[in-house]
Enzyme design. Structure first.
Site, mmCIF file in Angstrom:
data_model
loop_
_atom_site.group_PDB
_atom_site.id
_atom_site.type_symbol
_atom_site.label_atom_id
_atom_site.label_comp_id
_atom_site.label_asym_id
_atom_site.label_seq_id
_atom_site.Cartn_x
_atom_site.Cartn_y
_atom_site.Cartn_z
ATOM 1 N N GLY A 544 -4.087 -2.233 6.629
ATOM 2 C CA GLY A 544 -4.058 -0.771 6.649
ATOM 3 C C GLY A 544 -5.417 -0.217 6.341
ATOM 4 O O GLY A 544 -6.406 -0.950 6.252
ATOM 5 N N PHE A 546 -6.664 0.749 3.782
ATOM 6 C CA PHE A 546 -7.221 0.274 2.520
ATOM 7 C C PHE A 546 -7.800 -1.116 2.668
ATOM 8 O O PHE A 546 -8.778 -1.478 2.017
ATOM 9 C CB PHE A 546 -6.082 0.271 1.488
ATOM 10 C CG PHE A 546 -6.493 -0.128 0.107
ATOM 11 C CD1 PHE A 546 -6.494 -1.474 -0.280
ATOM 12 C CD2 PHE A 546 -6.844 0.825 -0.839
ATOM 13 C CE1 PHE A 546 -6.841 -1.834 -1.566
ATOM 14 C CE2 PHE A 546 -7.190 0.465 -2.127
ATOM 15 C CZ PHE A 546 -7.191 -0.870 -2.492
ATOM 16 N N LYS A 548 -6.545 -5.425 3.659
ATOM 17 C CA LYS A 548 -5.458 -6.341 4.008
ATOM 18 C C LYS A 548 -4.485 -6.519 2.862
ATOM 19 O O LYS A 548 -4.856 -6.423 1.701
ATOM 20 C CB LYS A 548 -6.042 -7.710 4.364
ATOM 21 C CG LYS A 548 -6.729 -7.725 5.706
ATOM 22 C CD LYS A 548 -7.279 -9.107 5.989
ATOM 23 C CE LYS A 548 -7.995 -9.096 7.341
ATOM 24 N NZ LYS A 548 -8.782 -10.322 7.550
ATOM 25 N N VAL A 549 -3.270 -6.830 3.230
ATOM 26 C CA VAL A 549 -2.268 -7.107 2.222
ATOM 27 C C VAL A 549 -1.769 -8.537 2.407
ATOM 28 O O VAL A 549 -1.429 -8.948 3.519
ATOM 29 C CB VAL A 549 -1.087 -6.131 2.329
ATOM 30 C CG1 VAL A 549 -0.097 -6.383 1.207
ATOM 31 C CG2 VAL A 549 -1.584 -4.699 2.270
ATOM 32 N N ASP A 659 2.061 10.999 1.744
ATOM 33 C CA ASP A 659 2.047 10.131 2.920
ATOM 34 C C ASP A 659 3.423 9.490 3.096
ATOM 35 O O ASP A 659 3.547 8.275 3.179
ATOM 36 C CB ASP A 659 0.953 9.082 2.787
ATOM 37 C CG ASP A 659 0.536 8.515 4.142
ATOM 38 O OD1 ASP A 659 -0.142 7.478 4.173
ATOM 39 O OD2 ASP A 659 0.905 9.104 5.182
#
Ligand SMILES: *[C@@H]1O[C@H](CO)[C@@H](O)[C@H](O)[C@H]1NC(C)=O
Ligand SMILES: *[C@@H]1O[C@H](CO)[C@@H](O)[C@H](O)[C@H]1NC(C)=O
Ligand SMILES: *[C@@H]1O[C@H](CO)[C@@H](O)[C@H](O)[C@H]1NC(C)=O
Ligand SMILES: *[C@@H]1O[C@H](CO)[C@@H](O)[C@H](O)[C@H]1NC(C)=O
Ligand SMILES: *[C@@H]1O[C@H](CO)[C@@H](O)[C@H](O)[C@H]1NC(C)=O
Ligand SMILES: *[C@@H]1O[C@H](CO)[C@@H](O)[C@H](O)[C@H]1NC(C)=O
Ligand SMILES: *[C@@H]1O[C@H](CO)[C@@H](O)[C@H](O)[C@H]1NC(C)=O
Length: 872
Positions: A544, A546, A548-549, A659
């Site tokens: 996203g 921000f 990586k997850v 959001d």
């Protein structure tokens, strides 16, 4: 928060009353000298659905009614949620001051229980009934009382109020009903009266909190029962109470914040042993066999208070009775805790074993506190915290039962103001489906009829939308601690303008103070690297704005979601800090839990609960996952609404998510919805401001047009986005789909135009066609439509959206099952009748995830407050 003012109204569900005074075996049992149940307005004796005998008025030879301007009537509508036609379907109406005079023994206190069923009698409007109820001894029980308003606010068809009055001098107890002269056409009414002798349960004068040397004498006072809770246990119907026909309720709706503690039940073999100075009628065995304590982790326990919050009327003195019985510890100084009432120390270093000298021996303590009349909601706080100074073996606290009694004031008054129903309820009433209207002949009963339908099995409707409410079966969350998914910035375009980067050093010092306070754990970079195999791309579960997850593991086996910031990320230190700050303070069943963070070597990493079933979106479209049923979708929407409602109203300040979208609603392995991603959250309007001015952020397709135009953020911006989510769930298509014809690109516009044309049915998810009850669909669509109102002020608050969605679920369940599903008392004993529980769906029944069923005990430590050690 307005709606929470309803909480102070103490209701009884009446269904399980049974022949209570039949047997009195116990040695220190109590046999009431007087026990009169009067079925007002009916000439004949009758028996209610539980076999309790109610006397008709004629049997008393007119002796008891000392006034004339009254008449009898039969209710014009029988609400399906009434537990019994007796005593509710008949009433006595009073058009001028009238008195019931009951012969009673001169000794001892009496319970007075008043039963009201506000509906149309003899064509009168139930909304016109405003009246007071007083006794000959000058006690005002009710004043300017509107049963109709109270019932509406509580979404309950009927109301029971319990009082306790002192001995009467002349062998008679009089109740005078006086219609208010401030309202036109006012009248009084009553359906049932219980007059029952009681032992003096208010024996010892309680200590005034804050004045350890002062006690308050309550001998002469009249009392009103405000709350009576079986802490950590279940609803106890009047028939199962020890001889006093009291009703005990589940305490979880009153727990404050996310510190729910854990519930514990005594081992089967443990006998509850009443000491000689504690009569068995003080509280039934079931109250003492179950308890709530803080959870296994001493460090977490040291940093929170196990807190219950009650809405009450100001300018009264309250007696808080705490029932204790140690069911785990056996020795002195194993569990030592402080008790706070309204933020003052009521008891330092409480040690139940020191009081009772043994496990399984019950006791109780009374504390009195005066609650001043403040502007806004008056609250009573009861909090427990381990007494660290005593160095107990376990940092923990325990409570088994809790009663709150209101004392009459110096003028003998017990009455408080009427609660205010929320606007949405008033609207819902006006828009009630035609079917309901016809039957009732009066719209006023619609709310009670629809919502109260779930109460038919005797559920207790504590309140409508209350932020302190918690579902009983919280244990389900225990497994959620083990698995979890992550806040994922979705594929929709996030229009975040560059944020100002706040000073790095400030951020980190702030964070370390958070970590020090125990709110949020600090992870070292090596721990994170090990947990993600040095950020192995095969572990990436989302990407996203921000960064990586990753799916990762910490502490050996705890599954977590690890969000690693991308150095070129639009979201900087500020968002990072915001998210940690927000999440570490917010704990709620329907919010994704933050476990900790790592800030080292310019890395900004957040560690979350792992959510096994991923985002809501991936269950809706472009998926090979099995489709969600309509009921599942409703339950998910309700969960998400509850999470948002908590953000808006549950914390100290309004928190605006900013959001809201289907990729920010995550599902655990039980399909319990959790709202994630507070990176963009803003603390909302405080006090007199009505909005927060801010740079536009959020996701296209979900953006509040007003926010866009005026760059002013309110909680109604979240409501708008949630409206888009609702249509997305219904239609199973993205909020924006540029590949479609122009008028269809925006889901919000397309759905609204179809809704207005009455063609919404054509665009809903084909998999749902014909599977939604039409009433339910109508209500759902109307709710979504209201959320999408162009002007923020026209949109309902989140609490009302939640209420309406629950109403939808109720309609759906009623249609599916022939009767409401939530009628099972054991499952659901606290006003959860409108579907408060997250999900009925057994874990893994839907399949589709390799993660399901892998929950793992050890990982639960971090969220110990959600886990039960040995449980129910
Ligand atoms: C009954 O009502 C009438 C008219 O309101 C009033 O004049 C009369 O005093 C009342 N009687 C009693 C006994 O209260
Ligand atoms: C009662 O009715 C009269 C006449 O209809 C009206 O003038 C008055 O304002 C009403 N009073 C109240 C309290 O509603
Ligand atoms: C009430 O008591 C009866 C008989 O002891 C028992 O079967 C029932 O389960 C009890 N109900 C509750 C809710 O405790
Ligand atoms: C007790 O303290 C909490 C937190 O500081 C506060 O929100 C609450 O209003 C206080 N309660 C009372 C009754 O003063
Ligand atoms: C617990 O409550 C007391 C009284 O309100 C307060 O002084 C104390 O700071 C609280 N402790 C925590 C950890 O919240
Ligand atoms: C509080 O109650 C007393 C009676 O005990 C009364 O005299 C006083 O006016 C009340 N104060 C407020 C603010 O309602
Ligand atoms: C009586 O109750 C109504 C409804 O709550 C309220 O509007 C009115 O102000 C109250 N009147 C008095 C005298 O308290």
């Amino acid at each position: 928060m307005k709606s929470s003012t309803f909480l102070f109204f103490f209701l009884f569900s009446f269904i399980f009353f049974s022949s209570i005074f039949a047997t009195f075996a116990a040695s220190n049992g109590f046999k009431p000298a007087d026990s009169l149940l009067l079925n007002c307005g009916s000439p004949d004796d009758d028996t209610d659905s539980d076999g309790r005998k109610w006397s008709g008025e004629s049997a008393l030879n007119g002796k008891i009614l000392a006034a004339t301007n009254s008449s009898t009537a039969t209710a014009m509508y029988q609400d399906p949620s009434l537990p019994s036609t007796v005593p509710y379907m008949t009433a006595r109406l009073f058009t001028s001051e009238s008195t019931y005079k009951f012969p009673v023994s001169e000794n001892g206190r009496h319970w007075i229980r008043l039963h009201f069923y506000p509906v149309s009698y003899n064509g009168l409007n139930p909304d016109d009934a405003y009246f007071s109820v007083t006794t000959a001894d000058g006690v005002t029980l009710l004043k300017n009382f509107s049963a109709s308003l109270t019932a509406k606010a509580l979404t309950q068809a009927y109301i029971v109020k319990e009082f306790s009055v002192g001995p009467s001098a002349d062998g008679a107890l009089s109740l005078t009903f006086t219609p208010s002269n401030e309202h036109n056409n006012s009248y009084g009414f009553i359906n049932g009266v219980e007059i029952i002798s009681m032992p003096d349960i208010f024996g010892e004068p309680p200590t005034m909190v804050g004045y350890s040397d002062q006690t308050i004498d309550i001998d002469g006072s009249a009392m009103q029962t405000m709350f009576r809770l079986n802490v950590g246990g279940q609803y106890i119907p009047a028939g199962n109470d020890s001889q006093l026909s009291r009703t005990w309720y589940d305490d979880s709706p009153y727990l404050y914040g996310a510190g729910l503690g854990v519930t514990t039940e005594a081992e089967k073999g443990l006998k509850i042993d009443y000491p000689s100075d504690l009569p068995v009628y003080m509280a039934p065995v079931d109250v003492y066999r179950t308890a709530r304590s803080m959870g296994p982790d001493p460090n977490i326990n040291k940093n929170f208070n196990l807190t219950w919050v009650f809405q009450i009327d100001g300018n009264f003195t309250y007696v808080v009775r705490l029932h204790f019985c140690e069911i785990v510890m056996q020795k002195v100084n194993q569990r030592v805790f402080d008790i706070f009432v309204n933020n003052q120390t009521a008891q330092a270093a409480a040690d139940v074993i020191a009081w009772t000298s043994a496990e399984g021996v019950p006791t109780y303590k009374d504390y009195a506190v005066f609650v001043a009349d403040t502007a806004g909601d008056d609250q009573l706080w009861v909090a427990l915290h381990p007494n660290v100074a005593a160095r107990p073996e376990y940092m923990n606290a325990i409570l088994n039962g809790l009663e709150v009694f209101k004392m009459s004031d110096s003028t003998g008054n017990l009455a408080g103001p009427n609660p205010e129903p929320s606007l949405m309820m008033i609207e819902a009433e006006l828009e009630a489906p035609a079917g309901f209207e016809d039957k009732s002949g009066k719209k006023a009963s619609v709310i009670g009829g629809a919502a109260g339908g779930a109460a038919a099995a005797g559920l207790f409707f504590a309140v409508c939308i209350v932020v302190y409410r918690r579902k009983k079966k919280v244990e389900r969350d225990g497994s959620a601690g083990a698995s979890g998914w992550l806040p994922l910035y979705g594929n929709s375009h996030t229009s975040a303008s560059k944020s100002t980067i706040s000073g790095r050093s400030t951020a980190s010092s702030h964070l370390s103070s958070l970590a020090a306070s125990g709110l949020c754990r600090h992870f070292s970079l090596p721990e994170i690297k090990q947990g993600t195999r040095n950020f192995d791309d095969s572990l990436v579960i989302g990407v996203g704005g921000f960064g990586k997850v990753y799916k990762g593991v910490v502490d050996g086996s705890t599954k977590v979601a690890i969000k690693r910031s991308n150095p070129s990320s639009e979201q900087g230190v500020h968002e990072f800090q915001t998210e940690i700050e927000m999440l570490s303070k917010l704990r709620h069943k329907h919010l994704v839990s933050l476990i900790g963070y790592c800030e080292e070597d310019d890395e900004m990493i957040l560690v979350y609960d792992y959510m096994a079933y991923g985002t809501l979106r991936e269950h809706l479209y472009k998926t090979n996952k099995p489709p969600l049923s309509w009921k599942q979708r409703l339950e998910i929407c309700i969960g998400a609404a509850r999470g948002l409602h908590y953000l808006h109203t549950g914390a100290k300040y309004t928190i605006i998510h900013r959001d809201v979208k289907t990729t920010n609603i995550l599902l655990d392995e039980n399909f319990v919805a959790k709202v994630s991603d507070f990176g963009l959250s803003k603390t909302g309007p405080m006090m007199n401001q009505t909005h927060v001015s801010t740079v536009v952020k959020g996701s296209f397709g979900y953006l509040d047009p007003e926010y866009f135009r005026r760059q002013q953020l309110t909680d109604k911006s979240d409501v708008y986005s949630f409206g888009v989510v609702l249509f997305e769930v219904l239609c199973a298509r993205p909020a924006l789909n540029p590949s479609l014809p122009k008028e269809q690109v925006s889901l919000a516009d397309w759905a609204l135009s179809n809704q207005r044309k009455g063609t919404l049915g054509d665009i809903i998810d084909p998999l749902l066609k014909g599977k939604i009850n039409p009433e339910c669909l109508k209500k759902f669509a109307e709710t979504a439509e209201k959320c999408l109102s162009d002007q923020g002020v026209e949109r309902p608050p989140m609490g009302d959206v939640l209420w309406n969605l629950e109403f939808c679920l109720q309609l759906e369940e009623a249609a599916e099952g022939g009767k409401p599903v939530d009628m099972d008392v054991s499952e659901n004993s606290t006003g959860a009748g409108r579907g408060w529980q997250g999900s009925h769906i057994p874990s893994g029944s839907i399949g589709g995830s390799e993660m399901s069923g892998e929950s793992d005990e050890s990982s639960n430590e971090v969220f110990s407050q959600l886990v039960h050690p040995r449980g129910r």
